[in-house]
Write a protein that holds these residues in place. Structure first.
Motif, short mmCIF file in Angstrom:
data_model
loop_
_atom_site.label_atom_id
_atom_site.label_comp_id
_atom_site.label_asym_id
_atom_site.label_seq_id
_atom_site.Cartn_x
_atom_site.Cartn_y
_atom_site.Cartn_z
N SER A 6 64.17 40.63 15.07
CA SER A 6 65.75 40.99 14.85
C SER A 6 66.04 42.41 14.11
O SER A 6 65.19 43.17 13.51
CB SER A 6 65.97 40.15 13.41
OG SER A 6 66.71 40.61 12.53
N GLU A 7 66.99 42.80 14.93
CA GLU A 7 67.42 44.18 14.45
C GLU A 7 67.89 44.26 13.23
O GLU A 7 67.41 45.37 12.28
CB GLU A 7 69.02 44.48 15.15
CG GLU A 7 68.75 45.27 16.39
CD GLU A 7 67.94 46.66 16.22
OE1 GLU A 7 68.26 47.48 15.26
OE2 GLU A 7 67.08 47.14 17.06
N THR A 36 56.58 33.82 11.92
CA THR A 36 57.69 33.43 11.71
C THR A 36 58.65 34.14 12.36
O THR A 36 60.01 33.85 12.49
CB THR A 36 57.94 33.03 10.32
OG1 THR A 36 56.81 32.18 9.79
CG2 THR A 36 59.20 32.44 9.74
N PHE A 37 58.75 35.52 12.04
CA PHE A 37 59.67 36.45 12.37
C PHE A 37 59.43 37.60 13.55
O PHE A 37 60.05 38.69 13.45
CB PHE A 37 60.22 37.39 11.14
CG PHE A 37 60.63 36.34 9.86
CD1 PHE A 37 61.58 35.54 10.26
CD2 PHE A 37 60.38 36.76 8.67
CE1 PHE A 37 62.22 34.78 9.34
CE2 PHE A 37 60.90 36.03 7.65
CZ PHE A 37 61.64 34.94 7.95
N HIS A 38 58.54 37.20 14.48
CA HIS A 38 58.12 37.85 15.66
C HIS A 38 57.64 39.23 15.23
O HIS A 38 58.25 40.10 15.91
CB HIS A 38 59.43 37.85 16.48
CG HIS A 38 60.12 36.57 16.72
ND1 HIS A 38 59.64 35.41 17.02
CD2 HIS A 38 61.49 36.22 16.49
CE1 HIS A 38 60.74 34.44 16.87
NE2 HIS A 38 61.77 34.97 16.73
N VAL A 41 58.20 46.68 4.14
CA VAL A 41 58.32 45.26 4.92
C VAL A 41 58.63 44.28 3.78
O VAL A 41 59.31 43.47 3.84
CB VAL A 41 57.23 44.75 5.55
CG1 VAL A 41 56.80 43.50 5.96
CG2 VAL A 41 56.91 45.68 6.92
N GLN A 42 57.79 44.36 2.29
CA GLN A 42 57.94 43.61 1.37
C GLN A 42 59.40 43.43 0.97
O GLN A 42 60.09 42.35 1.00
CB GLN A 42 57.09 43.81 0.22
CG GLN A 42 55.53 43.61 0.89
CD GLN A 42 54.74 43.45 -0.17
OE1 GLN A 42 54.70 42.79 -1.35
NE2 GLN A 42 53.73 44.31 -0.29
N TYR A 43 60.18 44.75 0.78
CA TYR A 43 61.43 44.74 0.52
C TYR A 43 62.43 43.96 1.54
O TYR A 43 63.24 43.34 1.21
CB TYR A 43 61.86 45.99 0.29
CG TYR A 43 61.58 46.56 -1.22
CD1 TYR A 43 62.47 46.49 -2.05
CD2 TYR A 43 60.48 47.30 -1.35
CE1 TYR A 43 62.15 47.03 -3.40
CE2 TYR A 43 60.15 47.55 -2.54
CZ TYR A 43 60.88 47.71 -3.66
OH TYR A 43 60.87 47.91 -4.73
N ALA A 44 62.17 44.35 2.68
CA ALA A 44 63.12 43.92 3.94
C ALA A 44 62.77 42.18 3.88
O ALA A 44 63.82 41.59 4.05
CB ALA A 44 62.48 44.41 5.35
N LEU A 45 61.53 41.76 3.74
CA LEU A 45 61.33 40.49 3.93
C LEU A 45 61.90 39.70 2.65
O LEU A 45 62.62 38.45 2.84
CB LEU A 45 60.07 39.86 4.15
CG LEU A 45 59.19 40.39 5.34
CD1 LEU A 45 57.66 40.09 5.31
CD2 LEU A 45 59.78 39.31 6.36
N ALA A 46 62.05 40.12 1.60
CA ALA A 46 62.45 39.61 0.39
C ALA A 46 64.13 39.47 0.65
O ALA A 46 64.83 38.40 0.24
CB ALA A 46 62.37 40.60 -0.86
N ALA A 53 68.41 29.82 7.62
CA ALA A 53 68.60 29.91 9.10
C ALA A 53 67.42 30.54 9.90
O ALA A 53 67.14 30.29 10.92
CB ALA A 53 69.78 30.08 9.49
N HIS A 54 67.04 31.81 9.15
CA HIS A 54 66.05 32.79 10.05
C HIS A 54 64.73 31.98 10.30
O HIS A 54 64.12 32.36 11.23
CB HIS A 54 65.94 33.96 9.26
CG HIS A 54 67.31 34.97 9.22
ND1 HIS A 54 67.39 35.44 8.03
CD2 HIS A 54 68.14 35.09 10.09
CE1 HIS A 54 68.56 36.14 8.41
NE2 HIS A 54 68.86 35.94 9.42
N TYR A 55 64.32 31.09 9.36
CA TYR A 55 63.20 30.24 9.86
C TYR A 55 63.54 29.03 10.28
O TYR A 55 62.88 28.23 11.10
CB TYR A 55 62.12 30.43 8.80
CG TYR A 55 62.57 29.85 7.39
CD1 TYR A 55 62.38 28.65 6.91
CD2 TYR A 55 63.20 31.10 6.43
CE1 TYR A 55 63.01 28.43 5.68
CE2 TYR A 55 63.53 30.79 5.32
CZ TYR A 55 63.44 29.38 4.85
OH TYR A 55 63.73 28.91 3.36
#
Ligand code: PMP
Ligand code: GLN
Length: 389
Positions: A49-50, A241-243, A277-282, A289-291
């Motif tokens: 995802s962008e 899960t998030f490609h 990445v941890q900040y982004a995933l949080a 809906a993303h998963y």
């Protein structure tokens, strides 16, 4: 300059004498050499995802570029707890029970290192993902393989029960299952519970494909069962899960006493993983809906793959979860699955994974694994090549 005399160095015995280069690297390398379509190593060929990319960039620009906490960013651990509660009806404690890791690979290794000692036996169900056995061996443990039933890759619970001994420390499970696409069902968890309940056997549950379950079936996480989660380390990965397989961010959920031991290893294996990445995933995990959309997305891929493969001579085996599907070539060739997969890559220009590599004794049922996490054009082109093979 005088060359050092290397012959004088006495080499220590290999700790992994039977291990070569992982099949994923071997096949991806061969695919690249041959210009083949890579349906071997499991990774999507479409972008993530962008929004997620933007969130990572934003975290970097905001200055989140130093070490993350050893246990993982608290905001991410809280989101993992929330996701676990939403999916499996139980919220683990983010302070004492959740650890963020460098992919599931690190979590699996740290879990095995934390609980398996010399002489301990570990039951693994074969075919099994290739990182389990080396992790066990490096701890001086002994893998005790139990084959999944060849007909449908279901678990032969009487065989598992028979394999449990005084020395059994751990059972490793993987559902949805790589490479077969089989899934554990409610009856399986009941059988597992009956086998381990009166023992000290722990369970390591590899659930990296937890959100890739099809046909309206549910993923049966060990975290959804109070008795089982009390003795389990459950591992997942955001790569699936998030490609984002290249981001190597996963996690381990385990009761506090096991997490304490797990973190003793994790802190000296990697300490922590990539902070932005941890900040982004949080942030990204705030939208379920993303998963939750994932089963439909991948079920459509599975359908597209199945349709296209009808034009080929392969016999597809059912895939209930993951983004893999097995194909039998028993009626096409007497070659070993390794030879066949290599020839397929060279001659048809499509790479796949031979399943025998996931058995310690290289049991060969003449089946290969295809990854269908690909753009529709890739799937069509691969099937077209396979139909001419
Ligand atoms: N377990 C299984 C069953 C897998 O298929 C994979 C591969 N991706 C992993 C663990 C490793 O996951 P990660 O890439 O997050 O290390
Ligand atoms: N899990 C991926 C697969 O099964 C590969 C992971 C890796 O290459 N280490 O294809």
């Amino acid at each position: 300059m005088v060359e050092p005399d290397l012959r004088r160095i006495e080499r220590p015995a290999s700790k992994l004498p039977n291990v070569g280069t992982t099949i994923f690297t071997v096949m991806s390398r061969l695919a690249a050499e041959c210009g083949a379509i890579n349906l071997a190593q499991g990774f999507p060929d479409f972008p993530c995802s962008e929004e997620l990319v933007e969130l990572v960039s934003r975290a970097m620009r905001a200055g989140h570029n130093q070490y993350a906490p050893m246990e993982g960013l608290m905001a991410l651990r809280e989101q993992i707890a929330g996701k676990t509660e939403r999916c499996y009806g139980h919220a683990p404690d983010p302070v004492t029970e959740i650890t963020v890791t460098c992919g599931a690979t690190e979590a699996l290794f740290a879990a095995v290192a934390a609980v398996v000692g010399p002489g301990d036996e570990v039951i693994v169900l074969e075919p099994s993902y290739d990182s389990y056995l080396p992790a066990i061996e490096l701890q001086g443990g002994k893998a005790v393989p139990v084959a999944l039933r060849p007909a449908d890759y279901s678990v032969d619970w009487p065989e598992v029960k028979a394999a449990v001994s005084e020395r059994t420390r751990l059972i490793i499970l993987n559902s949805p299952h790589n490479p077969t696409g089989a899934i554990l069902r409610a009856e399986d968890l009941a059988e597992l519970k009956a086998i381990v309940s009166a023992t000290n056997v722990l369970v390591l549950s590899d659930e990296v494909y937890e959100h890739l379950v099809f046909d309206g079936e549910q993923h049966r996480s060990l975290l959804g069962d109070a008795d089982l989660r009390a003795r389990s380390l459950v591992v997942s990965s955001f790569g699936k899960t998030f490609h984002t397989t290249g981001w190597k961010t996963g996690y381990c959920v385990a009761p506090a006493w096991l997490t304490t031991e797990f973190r003793k290893v994790h802190q000296f294996l990697t300490f922590s993983n990539f902070t932005p990445v941890q900040y982004a995933l949080a942030e990204y995990l705030k939208e379920p809906a993303h998963y939750q959309n994932l089963p439909d997305f991948y079920q459509a891929k599975r359908r597209a793959f199945g349709e296209c493969m009808k034009a080929t001579p392969f016999r597809l085996l059912p895939s209930y979860g993951t983004y893999f599907q097995l194909a039998s070539f028993d009626h096409l060739s007497n070659e070993s699955d390794v030879d066949f997969a290599v020839r397929l890559t060279r001659e048809a220009g499509v790479a796949a994974i031979p399943v025998s590599v996931f058995y310690r004794d290289h049991t060969d049922h003449r089946v290969i694994r295809f990854c269908f996490a690909k753009r529709d054009e890739t799937i069509e082109k691969a099937a077209e090549r396979l139909s001419r093979f």
